[in-house]
Scaffold this motif. Structure first.
Motif, mmCIF file in Angstrom:
data_model
loop_
_atom_site.group_PDB
_atom_site.id
_atom_site.type_symbol
_atom_site.label_atom_id
_atom_site.label_comp_id
_atom_site.label_asym_id
_atom_site.label_seq_id
_atom_site.Cartn_x
_atom_site.Cartn_y
_atom_site.Cartn_z
ATOM 1 N N TYR A 93 0.870 -1.177 0.000
ATOM 2 C CA TYR A 93 0.000 0.000 0.000
ATOM 3 C C TYR A 93 0.907 1.227 0.000
ATOM 4 O O TYR A 93 1.727 1.391 0.911
ATOM 5 C CB TYR A 93 -0.907 0.011 1.231
ATOM 6 C CG TYR A 93 -1.874 -1.149 1.221
ATOM 7 C CD1 TYR A 93 -3.138 -1.008 0.650
ATOM 8 C CD2 TYR A 93 -1.499 -2.389 1.725
ATOM 9 C CE1 TYR A 93 -4.011 -2.084 0.608
ATOM 10 C CE2 TYR A 93 -2.367 -3.471 1.682
ATOM 11 C CZ TYR A 93 -3.621 -3.313 1.121
ATOM 12 O OH TYR A 93 -4.496 -4.394 1.066
ATOM 13 N N GLU A 129 -7.759 10.186 12.271
ATOM 14 C CA GLU A 129 -7.889 8.889 12.953
ATOM 15 C C GLU A 129 -8.342 7.763 12.007
ATOM 16 O O GLU A 129 -8.269 6.586 12.344
ATOM 17 C CB GLU A 129 -8.816 8.996 14.180
ATOM 18 C CG GLU A 129 -10.239 9.423 13.949
ATOM 19 C CD GLU A 129 -10.387 10.915 13.602
ATOM 20 O OE1 GLU A 129 -9.400 11.659 13.731
ATOM 21 O OE2 GLU A 129 -11.478 11.306 13.169
ATOM 22 N N ASN A 130 -8.817 8.140 10.793
ATOM 23 C CA ASN A 130 -9.238 7.102 9.848
ATOM 24 C C ASN A 130 -8.073 6.506 9.068
ATOM 25 O O ASN A 130 -8.215 5.464 8.429
ATOM 26 C CB ASN A 130 -10.264 7.668 8.851
ATOM 27 C CG ASN A 130 -11.564 7.955 9.545
ATOM 28 O OD1 ASN A 130 -12.001 7.163 10.384
ATOM 29 N ND2 ASN A 130 -12.166 9.101 9.229
ATOM 30 N N GLY A 132 -5.258 4.337 8.144
ATOM 31 C CA GLY A 132 -4.904 3.003 8.637
ATOM 32 C C GLY A 132 -6.092 2.053 8.612
ATOM 33 O O GLY A 132 -5.927 0.846 8.763
ATOM 34 N N LYS A 133 -7.295 2.623 8.395
ATOM 35 C CA LYS A 133 -8.479 1.736 8.376
ATOM 36 C C LYS A 133 -8.655 1.080 6.999
ATOM 37 O O LYS A 133 -9.404 0.115 6.872
ATOM 38 C CB LYS A 133 -9.735 2.522 8.739
ATOM 39 C CG LYS A 133 -9.704 2.939 10.213
ATOM 40 C CD LYS A 133 -11.027 3.454 10.715
ATOM 41 C CE LYS A 133 -10.904 3.769 12.202
ATOM 42 N NZ LYS A 133 -11.737 4.877 12.617
ATOM 43 N N ASN A 134 -7.966 1.620 5.985
ATOM 44 C CA ASN A 134 -8.146 1.092 4.625
ATOM 45 C C ASN A 134 -7.075 0.097 4.200
ATOM 46 O O ASN A 134 -7.013 -0.295 3.046
ATOM 47 C CB ASN A 134 -8.174 2.241 3.602
ATOM 48 C CG ASN A 134 -9.435 3.032 3.732
ATOM 49 O OD1 ASN A 134 -10.449 2.513 4.210
ATOM 50 N ND2 ASN A 134 -9.391 4.287 3.339
ATOM 51 N N PRO A 136 -4.599 -3.441 5.818
ATOM 52 C CA PRO A 136 -4.323 -4.306 6.965
ATOM 53 C C PRO A 136 -3.054 -3.860 7.686
ATOM 54 O O PRO A 136 -2.238 -3.128 7.108
ATOM 55 C CB PRO A 136 -4.118 -5.691 6.336
ATOM 56 C CG PRO A 136 -4.084 -5.508 4.877
ATOM 57 C CD PRO A 136 -4.406 -4.099 4.526
ATOM 58 N N LYS A 137 -2.864 -4.320 8.911
ATOM 59 C CA LYS A 137 -1.660 -3.938 9.651
ATOM 60 C C LYS A 137 -0.417 -4.411 8.877
ATOM 61 O O LYS A 137 -0.297 -5.590 8.550
ATOM 62 C CB LYS A 137 -1.683 -4.559 11.059
ATOM 63 C CG LYS A 137 -0.443 -4.173 11.841
ATOM 64 C CD LYS A 137 -0.502 -4.579 13.285
ATOM 65 C CE LYS A 137 0.867 -4.313 13.907
ATOM 66 N NZ LYS A 137 0.907 -4.510 15.321
ATOM 67 N N PHE A 157 0.989 8.037 14.592
ATOM 68 C CA PHE A 157 0.341 6.914 13.918
ATOM 69 C C PHE A 157 1.253 5.678 13.960
ATOM 70 O O PHE A 157 0.815 4.579 14.311
ATOM 71 C CB PHE A 157 0.009 7.287 12.462
ATOM 72 C CG PHE A 157 -0.423 6.122 11.634
ATOM 73 C CD1 PHE A 157 -1.707 5.619 11.731
ATOM 74 C CD2 PHE A 157 0.471 5.492 10.772
ATOM 75 C CE1 PHE A 157 -2.100 4.511 10.990
ATOM 76 C CE2 PHE A 157 0.089 4.387 10.034
ATOM 77 C CZ PHE A 157 -1.200 3.898 10.138
ATOM 78 N N ASN A 160 1.549 4.084 17.356
ATOM 79 C CA ASN A 160 0.335 3.328 17.693
ATOM 80 C C ASN A 160 0.232 2.042 16.896
ATOM 81 O O ASN A 160 -0.217 1.016 17.390
ATOM 82 C CB ASN A 160 -0.920 4.151 17.354
ATOM 83 C CG ASN A 160 -1.364 4.956 18.530
ATOM 84 O OD1 ASN A 160 -1.207 4.521 19.668
ATOM 85 N ND2 ASN A 160 -1.901 6.139 18.269
ATOM 86 N N LEU A 161 0.658 2.134 15.637
ATOM 87 C CA LEU A 161 0.528 1.007 14.704
ATOM 88 C C LEU A 161 1.378 -0.182 15.149
ATOM 89 O O LEU A 161 0.968 -1.332 15.054
ATOM 90 C CB LEU A 161 0.960 1.476 13.307
ATOM 91 C CG LEU A 161 0.835 0.487 12.165
ATOM 92 C CD1 LEU A 161 -0.631 0.248 11.825
ATOM 93 C CD2 LEU A 161 1.576 0.993 10.921
#
Ligand SMILES: C[S@@+](CC[C@H](N)C(=O)[O-])C[C@H]1O[C@@H](n2cnc3c(N)ncnc32)[C@H](O)[C@@H]1O
Length: 222
Positions: A93, A129-130, A132-134, A136-137, A157, A160-161
């Protein structure tokens, strides 16, 4: 190409461009892949040393090669780093602010028959805050910012990730040292804890006969 920039800064991105003769892009070969690059898209200025740089990035990324890993390619430009890694990853990504560079990255994936790469245009200084939602880790994060380095939002980010491995590529030792310090030791004034350790830092002479240097840094989660 005539790329017109009316500002007095040393920015390489023009506001208007005119094709005076021939094609509006150049084609380069790197790590066995072909890349098409438009005038407003970033590309390493030293193609010979770019081979050395990208080989080192691949080594630091340490992809297992079984096609199971997710790579997040931040500041991806025309997709060069991500696409070299995509060959052995599950999916890549890539995020980048310049729309033309994202168009080039998508075209470069197609030109090289790579289907496991997604490139998204967006400003990494303005993530919310969105972000990273699109995707996968990731197992591996590549971050290759320009000279100002990473915005505090992106540092937060990443902390946190907690991806197992970050390969930080930088052409500015000052912001590189600052960002590595944040990732390893946290940001005391914001009460944020660091969670990485620096495994290696290798300078690469991308700009011979100048005082500038590129660095490839490998960080692992503590
Ligand atoms: C040093 S270049 C690296 C490009 C690419 N990784 C490569 O090796 O060719 C930095 C890239 O970050 C992009 N960039 C700069 N500021 C950005 C931002 N705020 N958000 C996302 N991308 C940004 C630039 O357009 C440029 O393509």
């Amino acid at each position: 190409m005539n790329n017109v920039n009316t500002s007095v800064g040393n920015t390489s991105v023009g506001e208007e461009e005119y094709t005076l003769h021939g094609k509006s892009s150049i084609t380069e070969t790197l790590r066995g892949l072909t890349f098409q690059i438009s005038a407003n898209s970033f590309f390493q200025t030293n193609t010979h040393q770019a081979e050395v740089l990208y080989k080192l990035i691949e080594e630091c990324a340490g992809i297992k090669g079984d096609g199971s890993e997710i790579v997040l390619d931040l500041f991806c430009g025309t997709g060069t780093i991500g696409l070299t890694l995509a060959r052995s990853a599950k999916h890549v990504y890539g995020y980048e602010v310049v729309p033309q560079a994202i168009a080039d990255a998508r075209l470069n994936a197609e030109l090289n028959g790579i289907q496991n790469a997604t490139f998204v245009q967006g400003d990494l200084n303005k993530i919310d805050e969105n972000f990273g939602k699109n995707f996968p880790k990731p197992d591996i994060v590549i971050s290759d910012p320009n000279r100002p380095g990473m915005h505090m939002k992106l540092i937060k980010f990443l902390l946190n990730l907690k991806a197992p491995r970050i390969v930080y590529v930088s052409c500015n030792p000052a912001t590189c040292a600052r960002d590595l310090d944040y990732l390893c030791h946290g940001v005391a004034e914001l009460n944020i804890k660091g969670c990485y350790k620096l495994i290696s830092l290798q300078p690469v002479d991308m700009f011979p006969h100048t005082p500038h240097i590129e660095c490839v840094c490998l960080l692992e989660l503590c």
